[in-house]
Enzyme design. Structure first.
Site, PDB file in Angstrom:
ATOM      1  N   HIS A 196      -9.156 -43.985   3.831  1.00 37.56           N
ATOM      2  CA  HIS A 196      -8.124 -43.975   3.183  1.00 37.56           C
ATOM      3  C   HIS A 196      -7.241 -45.961   2.767  1.00 37.56           C
ATOM      4  O   HIS A 196      -7.258 -46.309   1.850  1.00 37.56           O
ATOM      5  CB  HIS A 196      -7.316 -43.182   2.127  1.00 37.56           C
ATOM      6  N   ARG A 303     -24.237 -38.249  -1.801  1.00 40.59           N
ATOM      7  CA  ARG A 303     -24.071 -37.695  -0.296  1.00 40.59           C
ATOM      8  C   ARG A 303     -23.245 -36.039  -1.329  1.00 40.59           C
ATOM      9  O   ARG A 303     -22.508 -36.156  -0.418  1.00 40.59           O
ATOM     10  CB  ARG A 303     -23.519 -38.627   0.568  1.00 40.59           C
ATOM     11  N   ARG A 340     -28.833 -35.952  -4.506  1.00 40.60           N
ATOM     12  CA  ARG A 340     -29.764 -35.659  -3.622  1.00 40.60           C
ATOM     13  C   ARG A 340     -28.696 -33.563  -3.293  1.00 40.60           C
ATOM     14  O   ARG A 340     -27.836 -33.564  -2.835  1.00 40.60           O
ATOM     15  CB  ARG A 340     -29.508 -36.150  -1.702  1.00 40.60           C
ATOM     16  N   GLU A 439     -38.414 -39.930   4.196  1.00 36.77           N
ATOM     17  CA  GLU A 439     -37.563 -40.508   5.766  1.00 36.77           C
ATOM     18  C   GLU A 439     -38.296 -40.383   6.503  1.00 36.77           C
ATOM     19  O   GLU A 439     -38.318 -39.756   7.913  1.00 36.77           O
ATOM     20  CB  GLU A 439     -36.315 -40.042   5.347  1.00 36.77           C
ATOM     21  N   ASN A 462     -33.114 -45.240   7.268  1.00 38.36           N
ATOM     22  CA  ASN A 462     -31.819 -44.948   8.248  1.00 38.36           C
ATOM     23  C   ASN A 462     -32.966 -43.630   8.837  1.00 38.36           C
ATOM     24  O   ASN A 462     -33.314 -44.417  10.806  1.00 38.36           O
ATOM     25  CB  ASN A 462     -30.664 -44.451   8.113  1.00 38.36           C
ATOM     26  N   ASP A 463     -33.191 -42.992   8.231  1.00 35.24           N
ATOM     27  CA  ASP A 463     -33.936 -42.310   9.438  1.00 35.24           C
ATOM     28  C   ASP A 463     -35.180 -42.424   9.715  1.00 35.24           C
ATOM     29  O   ASP A 463     -36.028 -41.699  10.213  1.00 35.24           O
ATOM     30  CB  ASP A 463     -34.144 -41.060   8.220  1.00 35.24           C
ATOM     31  N   ARG A 473     -30.419 -43.670  17.014  1.00 30.62           N
ATOM     32  CA  ARG A 473     -30.293 -44.477  16.067  1.00 30.62           C
ATOM     33  C   ARG A 473     -28.431 -44.730  16.884  1.00 30.62           C
ATOM     34  O   ARG A 473     -27.840 -46.011  16.914  1.00 30.62           O
ATOM     35  CB  ARG A 473     -29.877 -45.260  14.294  1.00 30.62           C
ATOM     36  N   CYS A 510     -32.795 -46.457  -0.800  1.00 26.41           N
ATOM     37  CA  CYS A 510     -30.886 -46.040  -0.601  1.00 26.41           C
ATOM     38  C   CYS A 510     -30.923 -46.886   0.677  1.00 26.41           C
ATOM     39  O   CYS A 510     -29.707 -45.702   1.488  1.00 26.41           O
ATOM     40  CB  CYS A 510     -31.008 -44.803  -0.630  1.00 26.41           C
TER      41      CYS A 510
END
Length: 584
Positions: A196, A303, A340, A439, A462-463, A473, A510
C-alpha cells in the site's frame, strides 16, 4: 573528479528521479521502553480507554477515506476503507483484550504487542502479498496507540523544499499526509512493489525506492542524495556530473510521462492500423480502479485466489459475488472482465483447506485440480461469478488445464451451477464465455483440440516457460533458462496462437511476457489479439504497440523462428528496434 558515488540498491516502486536533501526518520525503539502493567481493578477502565481509542481511530480513518474520495483517488481511499475494516478485526482485538485482562498490560502495550505478533506472523509467510499486508496491521496498531495517548497525527514539517525521506518503512497513513510540496521522494529499507505504501507513492507521483535493506543506515540527515526510482537505487555523495546527468534524466522522464498520459483514452492500434485489445491483470477491486485510471480496456485476468488467502475461513457465495460485481463497476459494464477460478497451490497456500505439504507443489495438487476435487468450493465460486455476469461482460477462465477431461468436467460444473441459479430464479448470462489458461505444455501441444471446445485462450507465460524449460523460476541457478525468448517457448506460443486463429476464437496473453518490449513485436507478428499486463504497464504497452507495424513484425518473426539461441534472438530484436530508432 572526486571519489566515486556510493550506490545503494533497492526496488523501484514508483518510477521517477529526485535530487535533494535526505531527511532521515529513525524508528522509535519501543522494545527498550519499560512495560507498564495495571492492577486487576484497573482492567475495566483500560478496556474503556481501548474502546474510546478505537472510536477515535475509526473517525480519523473515515475522514481520510472521505478526503481521498473527494480528490478522486478511489484506489487509495480503499486502502483506508480496508484499515477501517481491520480496526475491528476480531483476531487483533481479541488478542489485545486478552493481554489487558490476563496479562494486565496497559492498553498501549497490549495493542503494540498484539499488532506486532500478527504482523510478524504474516511477514514470515511465503506469499509476498500476505507479507506486505503486515505493514497495514502495524499501521493500525500505531494509529490505535496514538489515539490512546491522545497524540496528534504526526506530520512532516519541512523547512527545505527538496527533501527525500529515508526510513525503515513509511506506513500508508504517514505518506497520505505528506506535504507534497516539501517531499519529492522517499526510500525505505522494507516493503515491496505491491505494498500500500508503493500504491500511494505512485498515486502521488512521488519517486520511491523500497526494500533497500540495512544499507540505508549509511544515509545521513541533510546529505544531498539522488533517488533513481527507475533503476531502484539511492546514490550518496553524487558528483557534479551525476547531478547534471540526473537533472537531464528527470526532465526526460517527465516528458515521457506526459507522452504516455496522452495515450490513456486511445484505442490500442498498430502503426499499420491493426486493432488489438489491451487489458490489465488484477488481484482486487482497488487494482481494477487503478487499471481503469490507467486506460485499460478491460480486465484480462482477475486472480481470485487473493479472496481466499488472507483468512482462516472461506469466502461464501455472497461475499464473492459482491467483489466480482464491484470489479465490473470499477472497470465499466461494457468492458470485458475475465475471472480466473482460484489458482491455489504452488507458492500460494490456503490455510482454510489444510492441504498437506508437497515435495513439489508446482507439479502437485493445485488450481483446477483442487477445484475438481472440492466441487462444493468450486460451484460456490462459479455461482458467484455467474450471478455477477448479469451485471457486465464477464467470462470464466480455468487455470492449469492439462487434459480435455479436466476441461469437460469443469464445464459440467458450470452447467450444474447455471441450473441451480435458474431454479432459484437468479439472473445470469446464460451465454457466458468460457476460456482456459494455456500454461501447461500439454495444453499448448493440444491447442488445436482445446480450441474446438472453448471461446478463448489466455497464454500464461510465467508457468508455461518454467514448465517447458523444466526451470524453476524462483531458482537463481537456473533462472537464465526461464526466458520467454527460448526458441522452444516461442514455437509453443506460435502453435497456440495459430490453433486459436484457425478455430476463430480469441487468443490473448496474461503472463509477464505480454508487457515485455523484446516480446511485443514477436507476439504481434504471431497474431496475438489481446495483451493483458500489469496496470502500471498499460500506457507504456499501448504506446509501444502504436509504433510497431503488424506486417513488419511478421517479417521479424520469420527471421527469429529460424534462430536456435535466445541470445541471438535477443540481439536480433534489439537490432530491429535500433533500425527503427526506438528505445527498448
Amino acid at each position: 573528479e572526486g571519489a566515486a558515488a556510493m550506490i545503494l540498491q533497492g526496488v523501484p516502486a514508483s518510477a521517477g528521479y529526485a535530487i535533494g536533501k535526505a531527511r532521515v526518520i529513525r524508528k522509535k525503539d519501543h522494545s527498550r521502553q519499560p512495560v507498564v502493567r495495571i492492577a486487576p481493578s484497573g482492567v475495566t477502565k483500560e478496556l474503556e480507554r481501548l474502546e474510546a481509542a478505537l472510536t477515535r481511530a475509526a473517525d480519523e480513518l473515515s475522514r481520510l477515506h472521505a478526503k481521498w474520495i473527494r480528490d478522486n483517488r478511489e484506489q487509495e481511499a480503499e486502502i483506508f476503507e480496508g484499515h477501517l475494516f481491520l480496526i475491528r478485526d476480531e483476531e487483533l482485538l481479541s488478542l489485545v483484550r486478552t493481554k489487558i485482562t490476563d496479562e494486565l498490560l496497559q492498553a498501549e502495550f497490549a495493542v503494540g504487542e498484539a499488532a506486532e505478533a500478527i504482523a510478524s506472523r504474516l511477514s514470515e509467510l511465503d506469499d509476498p502479498y500476505l507479507q506486505l499486508r503486515s505493514a497495514d496491521i502495524r499501521d493500525i496498531g500505531d494509529r490505535i496507540c496514538r489515539c490512546l495517548s491522545n497524540k496528534p497525527v504526526e506530520r512532516t514539517e519541512s523547512n527545505n523544499e527538496r527533501e527525500i525521506l529515508i526510513a525503515e518503512d513509511l506506513l500508508p497513513t504517514y505518506i497520505a499526509q505528506l506535504d507534497e510540496a516539501a517531499v519529492i521522494g522517499f526510500a525505505t529499507s522494507f516493503g515491496g512493489a505491491t505494498s500500500h505504501t508503493a500504491i500511494i507513492a505512485r498515486s502521488l507521483g512521488l519517486p520511491a525506492v523500497i526494500g533497500a535493506g540495512a544499507s540505508l543506515e549509511q544515509v545521513k540527515d541533510g546529505q544531498t542524495i539522488i533517488l533513481d526510482a527507475v533503476a531502484g537505487t539511492v546514490i550518496l555523495e553524487p558528483s557534479e556530473g551525476d547531478l547534471a546527468r540526473y537533472g537531464e534524466l528527470s526532465e526526460q522522464h517527465l516528458r515521457r510521462m506526459n507522452t504516455l498520459r496522452s495515450y490513456k483514452d486511445r484505442p490500442t492500434r498498430t502503426s499499420d492500423d491493426h486493432l488489438v485489445e489491451l487489458t490489465a491483470n488484477i488481484g482486487s477491486v482497488k487494482e481494477a480502479l487503478s487499471a481503469a485510471d490507467q486506460g485499460a480496456e478491460g480486465i484480462g485476468l482477475f486472480r481470485t485466489e487473493f479472496l481466499f488467502m488472507e483468512r482462516n475461513d472461506l469466502p461464501d457465495e455472497e461475499e464473492q459475488y459482491r467483489v466480482y460485481r464491484d470489479v465490473v463497476q470499477a472497470i465499466g459494464p461494457e468492458a470485458p472482465v475475465v475471472i480466473r477460478t482460484m489458482d491455489i497451490g504452488g507458492d500460494k497456500e490456503l490455510p482454510a483447506l489444510n492441504l498437506p505439504q508437497e515435495q513439489n507443489p508446482f507439479l502437485g495438487f493445485r488450481a483446477i485440480r483442487i477445484s475438481l476435487e472440492k466441487t462444493d468450493l468450486f460451484k460456490t465460486q462459479l455461482r458467484a461469478i455467474l450471478r455477477a455476469s448479469a451485471m457486465g461482460n464477464i467470462s470464466i477462465m480455468f487455470p492449469m488445464i492439462s487434459t480435455m477431461q479436466e476441461l469437460r468436467r469443469a464445464i459440467e460444473a458450470v452447467e450444474a451451477s447455471k441450473a441451480e441459479l435458474a431454479e432459484a430464479g437468479l439472473p445470469f448470462n446464460r451465454a457466458i464465455r468460457i476460456g482456459i489458461m494455456i500454461e501447461v505444455p500439454a495444453a499448448a501441444i493440444m491447442a488445436d483440440r482445446f480450441a474446438k471446445e472453448v471461446d478463448f485462450f489466455s497464454i500464461g507465460t510465467n508457468d508455461l516457460v518454467q514448465y517447458t524449460m523444466a526451470a524453476d523460476r524462483m531458482n537463481t541457478k537456473v533462472m537464465h533458462m526461464n526466458n520467454g525468448l527460448e526458441p522452444a517457448v516461442l514455437k509453443l506460443i506460435h502453435n497456440v496462437i495459430q490453433a486459436a486463429v484457425a478455430e476463430r476464437i480469441q487468443v490473448g496473453m496474461c503472463g509477464e511476457m505480454a508487457g515485455q518490449p523484446l516480446a511485443i513485436p514477436l507476439l504481434l507478428g504471431m497474431g496475438l489479439q489481446k495483451f493483458s499486463v500489469g496496470g502500471g504497464s498499460v500506457l507504456a504497452t499501448r504506446e509501444r504497440i502504436s509504433r510497431i507495424g503488424r506486417r513488419e513484425s511478421q517479417e521479424l518473426l520469420k527471421v527469429v523462428l529460424e534462430l536456435d539461441d535466445p541470445e541471438q534472438i535477443k540481439a536480433c530484436v534489439e537490432k530491429w528496434y535500433a533500425s527503427r530508432q526506438m528505445d527498448l
